[in-house]
Design a protein around this motif. Structure first.
Motif, short mmCIF file in Angstrom:
data_model
loop_
_atom_site.label_atom_id
_atom_site.label_comp_id
_atom_site.label_asym_id
_atom_site.label_seq_id
_atom_site.Cartn_x
_atom_site.Cartn_y
_atom_site.Cartn_z
N GLU A 161 5.06 8.88 12.03
CA GLU A 161 3.95 8.39 11.11
C GLU A 161 3.24 9.61 10.54
OE1 GLU A 161 3.24 4.11 13.12
OE2 GLU A 161 2.20 5.85 13.73
N LEU A 174 0.66 -1.20 -0.16
CA LEU A 174 -0.13 -0.02 0.10
C LEU A 174 0.96 1.35 -0.09
CD1 LEU A 174 -3.14 0.40 -0.28
CD2 LEU A 174 -2.99 0.69 2.46
N THR A 220 0.55 5.17 -1.82
CA THR A 220 0.04 6.16 -1.08
C THR A 220 1.07 6.27 0.16
OG1 THR A 220 -1.82 7.06 0.10
CG2 THR A 220 -1.74 4.59 0.12
N ALA A 221 0.61 6.95 1.33
CA ALA A 221 1.46 7.25 2.48
C ALA A 221 1.17 6.01 3.44
CB ALA A 221 0.97 8.51 3.20
N PRO A 222 2.51 5.75 4.07
CA PRO A 222 2.19 4.72 5.02
C PRO A 222 1.21 4.89 6.01
CG PRO A 222 4.62 5.77 4.96
CD PRO A 222 3.66 6.50 4.31
N LEU A 223 0.77 3.44 6.39
CA LEU A 223 -0.33 3.54 7.19
C LEU A 223 0.37 3.53 8.81
CD1 LEU A 223 -1.96 2.45 4.99
CD2 LEU A 223 -2.98 0.88 6.49
N PRO A 224 -0.14 4.19 9.77
CA PRO A 224 0.36 4.16 11.24
C PRO A 224 0.21 2.65 11.75
CG PRO A 224 -1.61 5.39 10.98
CD PRO A 224 -1.58 5.24 9.68
N ALA A 225 0.99 2.47 12.80
CA ALA A 225 0.79 0.97 13.33
C ALA A 225 -0.23 0.73 14.02
CB ALA A 225 2.14 1.02 14.41
N HIS A 277 -4.96 10.03 6.82
CA HIS A 277 -4.27 9.39 5.80
C HIS A 277 -4.84 9.83 4.50
CE1 HIS A 277 -2.92 5.83 3.10
NE2 HIS A 277 -2.03 5.83 4.06
N PRO A 278 -4.02 9.89 3.51
CA PRO A 278 -4.51 10.57 1.92
C PRO A 278 -5.72 9.53 1.51
CG PRO A 278 -2.36 10.15 2.03
CD PRO A 278 -2.62 10.12 3.51
N VAL A 317 -4.47 7.75 14.99
CA VAL A 317 -3.67 7.74 16.34
C VAL A 317 -2.18 7.32 15.63
CG1 VAL A 317 -2.74 6.69 18.55
CG2 VAL A 317 -5.22 7.00 18.09
N ALA A 318 -1.48 8.53 15.62
CA ALA A 318 0.00 8.15 14.97
C ALA A 318 0.96 8.88 15.78
CB ALA A 318 -0.15 8.76 13.48
N LYS A 336 5.12 11.31 7.88
CA LYS A 336 5.00 10.47 6.53
C LYS A 336 3.70 10.37 5.73
CE LYS A 336 8.69 7.29 7.69
NZ LYS A 336 8.95 5.81 8.04
N MET A 337 2.66 10.64 6.67
CA MET A 337 1.29 10.79 6.26
C MET A 337 1.01 12.10 5.62
SD MET A 337 -1.41 8.31 8.32
CE MET A 337 -1.09 9.22 9.92
#
Lengths: 239, 616
Positions: free
Chosen positions: B379, A24, A28-33, B388-389, B374-375, B382-383
């Protein structure tokens, strides 16, 4: 086919993880954990539900696990593996506990409220400026002068100064931002800026200037009209 | 001339001394009281007391627990009569006595739970009057006429309940119609008992205050406030859900502890009935919730954003998780029923069940994805923020509404699948009907998704007023089309595999208990949300909270109270069940001891043995 009972779930979990973590982010941008954990938890839940739908499938799924953990009829390598798992599992839990509680120089994951509730005096306000082409054009001009350096000429939050801010300026062309809000909300946010955010929105956690010191209210209302028009969005209304 | 020592009143010297002493005491008391009178004038009497508190415990915490327990008990007391009455009607129409027995045994619970609810209501009233005298004075001033109505409703409700319960056996056969009418009246009065205090609570959130007019006119204006009916409808449906799932949980526990095949069969059946009624109420519940939130948002933007976008918005992620577990639990129970009660059907339905499970999980994944994630700092960088886009679009109502509708459709189809399992449709038009049902379902799902995606590209008001409403109507249309069609198909169907009761695995019982706990947790969660949305107002925009508790408790703190309230309510319900069934157990033991047919005398809430299940 014994391996198949665990093989498919294992492939599914690993596959979902690889997709979320590696595939993914290629697009697009990485997903948070936190989100990856959520989706993996759902996947695991699904596997357990499906595996326990009938008696035979439950036995097929949990039987080997129970037999392995209880050591029933085991010997040799299997016995060694069992002891290794029983020793390693508490170590893994301990390690996880340590890493999640040990002091770190990383700031904690934050839970910022992007759209905190506006003060009562701003709710129910309606734009007093007539929505005419002239006023919209004036609004766009004012937007270009005061807002576009951060929020971008395309209303996409990618102005020349945007890279310097964290959190970044809002993307008005995203249908999940200003299209969800009433004009009075934008009036409050522009007028009071980041300093005027309430506690839940973390005051100062936004570089938005307090425009009330520089712009008259009428200009702010015109800018709002220009923003909506330029971003091809409509404000939330009840009529 | 008077002599020394003479008493002008005729008393002795000793008496004179005592009189002087008393006079002196009075003067002293008068002087002592003078400053108090002065103080009382400075502080205008006891009516100025706005708040009282109990140090350590805290007035708000006490009211929180007692009010929530009262509300949950009230939901139970109002939900059970609906449940019981529906069961009684089914028993009457089908002639299956076990339904009537089930209805009767649950009505028995009402006598003890009704008193417990009233007890908690009384405690709540005393606490409110004691802790918040100023607020209660204001509310009494506005709502006094409805207080009287409320008392009268309680009188007629109590009388009807007594007649309904004590007249059960006497009104069988020829007077059954009258008994059913009493059940109807019981529910009508219960409904009004619910909506009258709802007006007090909703007035606090969306007050309508008129300064002119009679007491009655003021009370009526305050009662008919913008969120009154949305809350009334939402709570009515939620009570049905609560009643159904608690019945299911009770059956689940009894099933797990069943000692013989007869008990297992019975409690398995009872669990099915409870789960069915719970699901029956659960399907329209999200629609009612959506309407309520819409009205709140429209009433006041600040309150709407506090709930849906502000600090309370995280509650709706928790809500998604709880509702998701509820949907999964209910479907899981249906699926277990197919694979265990209908031998040989597992192979046939395994793939459809997998497809349904995948859809449910995907929908739940969307529903649980927050708008702001929650980041960590890294993170978020980066987003490009906490949105998140790509997945950020899942965080808004258009997506949530779409997946909620799809989950409702899937759950409905689970039930239809269960209904049709083990039967072979013999009608000549069966194939056409199946194709039609499949077509309706497929088209409906596609249209719901298309409207959901389209919702991002239209003004919010178009989405709210037209697209979301259209999605709901489409789902209702599917239900109203497929249900009668299936019923018609099954009328001439041939049973290929008889349903076998009492063969469910233990996890089915646990699933029923889990569903009940989820519903209770949901109610405590939404109780906190509704109450906290007023933020620092007792009555929104009218009377400000100026106590030391004029702040919203943190979500973690609130979650601890929700758990505590859920636990306490479960304990209370367990106690009520235990008390209500104590006598039956003793009777059953006596009967067993005397050797009067241990077979067929199931104790307690059993609703009877198969001997009782025979058709009339």
């Amino acid at each position: 086919m014994k391996g198949g009972v665990f093989l498919k779930p294992a492939i599914l979990i690993v596959g979902v993880y690889v997709f979320l973590k590696i595939v993914l982010p290629l697009f697009t941008a990485p997903l948070p954990a936190s989100l990856i954990f959520l989706y993996l938890a759902l996947t695991t839940t699904g596997i357990v539900i499906f595996a326990t739908l009938s008696g035979p499938s439950t036995d097929a799924f949990f039987g080997p696990i129970v037999r392995f953990l209880t050591g029933e009829g085991q010997g040799g390598a299997a016995q060694g593996a069992r002891i290794a798992v029983l020793l390693l599992f508490p170590v893994l839990v301990g390690w996880q506990t340590y890493t999640s509680t040990a002091p770190s120089d990383q700031p904690p994951a934050e839970n910022r409220t992007i759209h905190p509730a506006p003060p009562g005096e701003y709710t129910g306000l309606s734009n007093p400026v007539p929505n005419t082409p002239e006023n919209v054009m004036t609004g766009k001009g004012l937007y270009a002068a005061f807002c576009s350096p951060c929020h971008g000429g395309n209303f996409d939050g990618k102005g020349p100064a945007s890279r310097g801010f964290n959190p970044p300026p809002a993307n008005f062309s995203d249908p999940t931002t200003i299209a969800m809000l009433q004009e009075s909300y934008l009036f409050w946010r522009i007028k009071k800026g980041g300093v005027g955010l309430p506690i839940e929105g973390m005051p100062w956690k936004s570089a938005m200037p307090r425009w009330e010191v520089e712009l008259p209210d009428e200009w702010i209302w015109k800018i709002i009209m220009g923003e909506y028009d330029g971003a091809h969005q409509k404000p939330r209304t009840w009529e | 001339m008077m002599n020394q020592g003479d008493d002008p009143t005729g008393g002795t010297a000793g008496e004179q001394g005592r009189g002087a002493w008393l006079a002196g005491l009075l003067v002293f008391l008068a002087l002592g009281v003078m400053p108090l009178v002065g103080l009382a004038q400075d502080v205008p009497a006891a009516s100025a007391t706005a708040y009282r508190d109990i140090p350590g415990l805290g007035s708000r915490n006490m009211v929180w627990v007692v009010a929530q327990l009262h509300l949950l008990l009230a939901g139970f007391v109002l939900g059970v009569p609906i449940f019981a009455w529906l069961c009684e009607i089914v028993g009457w129409k089908t002639g299956e006595k076990r339904y009537d027995k089930l209805a009767k045994e649950f009505t028995k619970l009402l006598t003890s739970s009704y008193a417990t609810t009233a007890l908690f209501g009384g405690i709540l009233l005393f606490l409110l009057i004691g802790f918040y005298p100023k607020l209660m004075n204001y509310l009494a001033d506005v709502f006094f006429p409805s207080f009287i109505v409320y008392c009268l409703l309680f009188l007629v409700e109590t009388a009807t309940l007594y007649l309904y319960w004590y007249g059960w056996d006497a009104m069988q056969d020829s007077k059954k119609g009258l008994h059913l009418f009493l059940g109807f009246l019981l529910n009508v009065f219960a409904f009004f008992i619910m909506i009258v205090p709802n007006s007090w609570a909703t007035f606090q959130a969306s007050p309508v205050v008129i300064s002119e007019g009679t007491d009655l006119q003021r009370a009526w204006a305050a009662t008919w406030n913008p969120t009154w009916w949305p809350v009334n409808i939402h709570r009515l449906i939620a009570n049905v859900v609560l009643g159904g799932y608690i019945c299911g949980a009770y059956a689940g526990i009894r099933y797990l502890s069943a000692k013989n095949e007869e008990e297992r069969e019975h409690y398995d059946w009872m669990g099915y009935v409870g789960n069915f009624i719970g699901v029956f109420g659960l399907l329209p519940l999200p629609f009612a919730g959506y309407w309520l939130m819409r009205e709140i948002y429209q009433y006041n933007q600040q309150m709407g954003i506090t709930l849906m976008g502000g600090f309370l918005s995280w509650l709706f992620i928790l809500q998604a998780m709880l509702i998701g577990v509820l949907f999964l639990g209910s479907n899981y129970y249906f699926w277990l029923g197919i694979t265990h009660r209908i031998p040989g059907s597992e192979v046939k339905y395994r793939k459809p069940m997998m497809a349904m499970l995948i859809i449910l999980l995907l929908c739940l994944g969307v529903w649980m994805t927050p708008h702001s994630l929650v980041a960590s700092l890294e993170e978020a960088r980066k987003m490009g923020g906490t949105h998140h886009p790509l997945l950020g679009v899942f965080g808004v109502m258009s997506a949530k509404m779409t997946v909620a509708n799809l989950m409702i459709l899937v759950t409905f189809m689970s039930f239809i699948m269960y209904w049709r399992a083990g039967k072979e449709e013999t009608a000549t038009w069966a194939k056409v009907a199946r194709s039609l049902m499949g077509g309706v379902l497929g088209v409906a799902a596609i249209v719901v998704i298309v409207l959901g995606v389209w919702g991002y590209f239209v003004p919010a008001i178009v989405r709210i007023n037209y697209f979301s409403v259209a999605q709901v109507l489409i789902v209702l249309f599917v239900m109203l089309t497929i249900t009668p069609l299936t019923a018609l198909l099954l009328r001439s169907a041939k049973t290929t595999t008889e349903m076998v009761w009492g063969k469910m695995p233990p996890r089915a019982g646990y699933a029923l208990v889990l569903n009940a706990v989820m519903v209770i947790l949901l109610m405590t969660l939404m109780g906190y949300a509704r109450s906290s949305s007023r933020v620092h107002w007792h009555i929104y925009g009218v009377m400000r909270d100026s106590s030391q508790y004029a702040y919203s408790p943190a979500l973690g703190y609130a979650a601890a109270f929700m758990s505590l309230n859920t636990f306490l309510f479960c304990m209370l319900v367990a106690f009520i069940f235990w008390v209500a069934t104590m006598g039956d157990k003793a009777k059953a033991n006596d009967a067993g001891g005397k050797g009067h047919g241990a077979q067929g005398t199931l104790p307690a809430m059993a609703g009877g043995a198969p001997a009782l299940d025979e058709r009339k």
